[in-house]
Design a protein around this motif. Structure first.
Motif, mmCIF file in Angstrom:
data_model
loop_
_atom_site.group_PDB
_atom_site.id
_atom_site.type_symbol
_atom_site.label_atom_id
_atom_site.label_comp_id
_atom_site.label_asym_id
_atom_site.label_seq_id
_atom_site.Cartn_x
_atom_site.Cartn_y
_atom_site.Cartn_z
ATOM 1 N N SER A 12 0.732 -1.260 -0.046
ATOM 2 C CA SER A 12 0.013 -0.029 0.008
ATOM 3 C C SER A 12 0.802 1.262 -0.193
ATOM 4 N N GLY A 13 2.158 1.220 0.033
ATOM 5 C CA GLY A 13 2.764 2.395 0.313
ATOM 6 C C GLY A 13 4.406 2.405 -0.292
ATOM 7 N N SER A 14 5.394 2.520 0.344
ATOM 8 C CA SER A 14 6.742 2.667 0.016
ATOM 9 C C SER A 14 7.486 1.647 -0.520
ATOM 10 N N GLY A 15 7.035 0.363 -0.109
ATOM 11 C CA GLY A 15 7.646 -0.901 -0.751
ATOM 12 C C GLY A 15 8.905 -1.077 -0.418
ATOM 13 N N THR A 16 9.618 -0.799 0.867
ATOM 14 C CA THR A 16 10.959 -0.939 0.932
ATOM 15 C C THR A 16 11.080 -2.738 1.155
ATOM 16 N N ASN A 17 10.040 -3.002 1.857
ATOM 17 C CA ASN A 17 10.137 -4.724 1.982
ATOM 18 C C ASN A 17 9.824 -5.382 0.684
ATOM 19 N N LEU A 18 9.134 -4.859 -0.016
ATOM 20 C CA LEU A 18 9.126 -5.335 -1.577
ATOM 21 C C LEU A 18 10.340 -5.279 -1.935
ATOM 22 N N VAL A 41 -3.493 0.985 -3.490
ATOM 23 C CA VAL A 41 -3.301 2.277 -3.534
ATOM 24 C C VAL A 41 -2.889 2.503 -4.954
ATOM 25 N N PRO A 42 -3.479 3.458 -5.932
ATOM 26 C CA PRO A 42 -2.453 3.686 -7.044
ATOM 27 C C PRO A 42 -1.401 4.827 -6.920
ATOM 28 N N GLY A 43 -0.522 4.639 -7.629
ATOM 29 C CA GLY A 43 0.577 5.595 -7.656
ATOM 30 C C GLY A 43 1.580 5.468 -6.362
ATOM 31 N N VAL A 44 1.629 4.593 -5.936
ATOM 32 C CA VAL A 44 2.578 4.435 -4.722
ATOM 33 C C VAL A 44 3.846 4.013 -5.105
ATOM 34 N N LEU A 45 4.770 4.346 -4.563
ATOM 35 C CA LEU A 45 6.382 4.130 -4.751
ATOM 36 C C LEU A 45 6.546 2.396 -4.951
ATOM 37 N N PRO A 61 -8.203 -0.963 -5.884
ATOM 38 C CA PRO A 61 -8.655 -0.103 -4.872
ATOM 39 C C PRO A 61 -9.841 -0.631 -4.108
ATOM 40 N N HIS A 62 -9.802 -0.688 -2.644
ATOM 41 C CA HIS A 62 -10.919 -1.336 -1.913
ATOM 42 C C HIS A 62 -12.186 -0.441 -1.811
ATOM 43 N N GLN A 63 -11.966 0.831 -2.248
ATOM 44 C CA GLN A 63 -13.223 1.501 -1.896
ATOM 45 C C GLN A 63 -14.192 1.180 -2.849
ATOM 46 N N SER A 64 -13.995 0.519 -3.788
ATOM 47 C CA SER A 64 -14.971 0.251 -4.655
ATOM 48 C C SER A 64 -16.058 -1.127 -4.616
ATOM 49 N N PHE A 65 -15.521 -1.606 -3.454
ATOM 50 C CA PHE A 65 -16.376 -2.990 -3.103
ATOM 51 C C PHE A 65 -17.010 -2.596 -1.849
ATOM 52 N N PRO A 66 -18.332 -3.460 -1.761
ATOM 53 C CA PRO A 66 -19.230 -3.233 -0.449
ATOM 54 C C PRO A 66 -18.746 -3.791 0.831
ATOM 55 N N ARG A 83 -0.872 -17.223 -10.591
ATOM 56 C CA ARG A 83 -0.858 -18.314 -9.885
ATOM 57 C C ARG A 83 0.201 -18.476 -8.777
ATOM 58 N N PRO A 84 0.111 -17.591 -7.874
ATOM 59 C CA PRO A 84 1.038 -17.422 -6.722
ATOM 60 C C PRO A 84 0.970 -18.515 -5.754
ATOM 61 N N ASP A 85 1.946 -18.881 -5.145
ATOM 62 C CA ASP A 85 1.899 -19.924 -4.137
ATOM 63 C C ASP A 85 1.766 -19.330 -2.520
ATOM 64 N N ILE A 86 2.651 -18.483 -2.393
ATOM 65 C CA ILE A 86 2.875 -17.616 -1.329
ATOM 66 C C ILE A 86 2.476 -16.260 -1.384
ATOM 67 N N VAL A 87 1.668 -15.652 -0.485
ATOM 68 C CA VAL A 87 1.315 -14.393 -0.508
ATOM 69 C C VAL A 87 2.172 -13.598 0.660
ATOM 70 N N CYS A 88 2.585 -12.480 0.417
ATOM 71 C CA CYS A 88 3.661 -11.719 1.286
ATOM 72 C C CYS A 88 2.765 -10.331 1.666
ATOM 73 N N LEU A 89 2.641 -10.108 2.534
ATOM 74 C CA LEU A 89 1.843 -8.741 2.896
ATOM 75 C C LEU A 89 2.992 -7.789 3.221
ATOM 76 N N ALA A 90 3.493 -6.750 2.434
ATOM 77 C CA ALA A 90 4.556 -5.798 2.943
ATOM 78 C C ALA A 90 3.884 -4.511 3.047
ATOM 79 N N GLY A 91 3.487 -4.233 4.231
ATOM 80 C CA GLY A 91 2.876 -2.799 4.370
ATOM 81 C C GLY A 91 1.121 -2.651 3.653
ATOM 82 N N PHE A 92 0.577 -4.054 3.583
ATOM 83 C CA PHE A 92 -0.851 -3.864 3.003
ATOM 84 C C PHE A 92 -1.634 -3.513 4.035
ATOM 85 N N MET A 93 -2.424 -2.382 3.862
ATOM 86 C CA MET A 93 -3.030 -1.880 4.841
ATOM 87 C C MET A 93 -4.636 -2.319 4.907
#
Ligand code: GRF
Length: 219
Positions: A12-18, A41-45, A61-66, A83-93
């Motif tokens: 969701s943000g700067s992505g240094t962990n990414l 979030v669009p436009g993030v680093l 974007p999450h805003q468009s979902f009920p 087809r991802p095997d593993i999901v890594c949250l890296a500052g995902f809010m």
């Protein structure tokens, strides 16, 4: 080496962990590669970092979902082609629901800037400073339906110094995160962990001493 696992990294943000995961993926012996980066979030680093590394990006974007269930379904649909095997949250809010988590039996991982179970949720660094702890750090854990409550994969300790501000402590913790997340992904991607009740236990990678791998901050 067996086939490399495909990672979806959610940001969701700067992505240094990414960036740390992208850099690790460039290593020939790393057992995973980043196959897609998804941002709410669009436009993030973080999206720029993915593009610079030649990794496909998706914006949902999450805003468009009920509600949570509809958003989770949209995330699953957006990730499916990769087809991802593993999901890594890296500052995902965003919090993720059970339907999303069950779609990735190999694991959904998160990195948190505190030594869980202390200081979960938002502002883990600020909470640690407020409580006056002398040691904080970071935690990689499997995600469950709670907030930062899932089984712990790896932790790194970071001393809290007398003059620390939230910014200075966050920066020191962040550098440890960049070391810890690839190590934790390696453990999961190589299938080295097994459950023992709430605990995850398992051997270290062959090229790393056990203590250093499970607690790189003190190794
Ligand atoms: C990190 O501090 C991580 O612990 C938390 O969100 C932050 C993400 O930073 N979950 P970045 O976007 O990877 O720079």
């Amino acid at each position: 080496m067996t086939a490399r696992r495909t990672l979806a990294v959610l940001v969701s943000g700067s992505g240094t962990n990414l960036q740390a995961l992208l850099d690790a993926s460039a290593g020939a012996d790393f057992p995973a590669r980043v196959g897609v980066v998804l941002s709410n979030v669009p436009g993030v680093l973080a999206l720029e970092r993915a593009r610079a590394a030649g990794v496909p990006t998706v914006i949902v974007p999450h805003q468009s979902f009920p509600g949570r269930a509809a958003y989770d379904a949209a995330l699953l649909a957006a990730l499916a082609p990769y087809r991802p095997d593993i999901v890594c949250l890296a500052g995902f809010m965003r919090l993720l629901g059970g339907d999303f988590l069950r779609a990735f039996p190999a694991g959904v991982l998160n990195i948190h800037p505190a030594l869980l179970p202390s200081f979960p949720g938002l502002h883990g660094v600020r909470q640690a400073l407020t409580h006056g702890v002398k040691v904080s750090g970071c935690t990689v854990h499997l995600v469950d339906e709670g907030t930062d409550t899932g089984p712990i994969v790896a932790q790194a300790a970071v001393p809290v110094l007398d003059g620390d501000t939230e910014e200075s402590l966050a920066a020191r913790i962040r550098s440890e995160e960049h070391r810890l997340y690839p190590l934790a992904v390696r453990l999961v991607a190589e299938g080295r962990l097994r459950r023992d009740g709430r605990r995850l236990v398992g051997g270290p990678a062959p090229d790393a001493p056990g203590q250093a791998l499970r607690n790189p901050g003190t190794g």
